[in-house]
Design a protein around this motif. Sequence first.
Motif, mmCIF file in Angstrom:
data_model
loop_
_atom_site.group_PDB
_atom_site.id
_atom_site.type_symbol
_atom_site.label_atom_id
_atom_site.label_comp_id
_atom_site.label_asym_id
_atom_site.label_seq_id
_atom_site.Cartn_x
_atom_site.Cartn_y
_atom_site.Cartn_z
ATOM 1 N N UNK A 191 7.648 0.513 -10.287
ATOM 2 C CA UNK A 191 7.976 1.811 -9.696
ATOM 3 C C UNK A 191 7.489 1.904 -8.253
ATOM 4 N N UNK A 192 6.231 1.564 -8.025
ATOM 5 C CA UNK A 192 5.673 1.666 -6.679
ATOM 6 C C UNK A 192 6.411 0.747 -5.709
ATOM 7 N N UNK A 219 11.868 -0.157 0.947
ATOM 8 C CA UNK A 219 12.652 0.212 2.135
ATOM 9 C C UNK A 219 11.787 0.794 3.252
ATOM 10 N N UNK A 220 10.842 1.687 2.968
ATOM 11 C CA UNK A 220 9.991 2.180 4.059
ATOM 12 C C UNK A 220 9.238 1.064 4.791
ATOM 13 N N UNK A 221 8.801 0.053 4.057
ATOM 14 C CA UNK A 221 8.091 -1.069 4.689
ATOM 15 C C UNK A 221 9.061 -1.939 5.484
ATOM 16 N N UNK A 222 10.214 -2.262 4.877
ATOM 17 C CA UNK A 222 11.152 -3.196 5.501
ATOM 18 C C UNK A 222 11.993 -2.536 6.598
ATOM 19 N N UNK A 249 1.955 -1.011 4.522
ATOM 20 C CA UNK A 249 1.937 -0.957 3.068
ATOM 21 C C UNK A 249 1.080 0.208 2.586
ATOM 22 N N UNK A 250 -0.043 0.432 3.255
ATOM 23 C CA UNK A 250 -0.961 1.505 2.864
ATOM 24 C C UNK A 250 -0.295 2.871 3.010
ATOM 25 N N UNK A 259 4.387 7.188 -1.406
ATOM 26 C CA UNK A 259 5.024 6.997 -2.710
ATOM 27 C C UNK A 259 4.235 7.694 -3.818
ATOM 28 N N UNK A 260 2.918 7.568 -3.772
ATOM 29 C CA UNK A 260 2.093 8.229 -4.792
ATOM 30 C C UNK A 260 2.197 9.747 -4.683
#
Length: 206
Positions: free
Chosen positions: A85-86, A92-95, A101-102, A108-109
Motif C-alpha cells: 500500500x505505501x 509516483x510522487x517520488x518518481x 522518500x521521507x 501517504x500516511x
Amino acid sequence: MLTVKNLYKEFDNRPILKDISFTLKDGEIMTIVGPSGAGKTTLLRIIAGLEDKDSSEILIDGQQYDSGKVGVVFQEYNLFPNLNVLQNITLAPIEVLKESKEAAEKNARDLLKQLQMTGREKQYPYELSGGQKQRVAIARALAMKPKILCYDEPTSALDPNLRKEVEKMILNLKKSGLTQLIITHDLQFAENVADQMLKVQPLSEA
C-alpha cells in the motif's frame, strides 16, 4: 475551476459527445450520469488527458488546460500487485514529483489516516477488500496533489453499505476543498453527493 466549452468527440466518424459544456467550481462535486454508451467514461478520459478531444475549450482556473492537475480513480483501481500500500502511494510522487522518500511516505500516511486506512501500509492489494483497494487508489491519486479528482463508477461493485461509506468519504474530501468529478450509473448515489449533475444520453447514428 474547471470550464468545458462545446466538447465534441467522435469515433469512426460517429459522434460520441457533442456540445458538452459545464463549469465546475472549486470544492464542488459534479456527477455525470447516463446509460451505457452515452460517452461518460470517454468524457472522463478526455478531462484526465487520457483521450484526445476533437474540438473543445477546456480551462482550469481560466488557464490553458493541464491534465497533470487532474487525478483519476479507475473502476478497476489499477494498483500495482507487486507493491504494498505505501509503495503504491509513494511511487509516483517520488518518481514524478521528485519528492524525497521521507516526505512522500509522511504524506501517504497522512492520506491513509484521512481515509481510515492506518495500519494497512505494508499490506499488498490481494490482501485488501474492494472498498480498501478503492481507498488506496484514492490516496494514490491524492498524493499527486491534483486540483480535480475524477472517479469512474466508484460504487459499481459495492454493496449498499459500502456505497454509503463511499458517499461519506467523498463528502469528507469535499470538506477539505477538493473538487471532484464522478462518472456513475447510480442515480441515487449521484443525487446524494452532487452539487450539480450532468446528464448525458447516447447520440443517435449520424
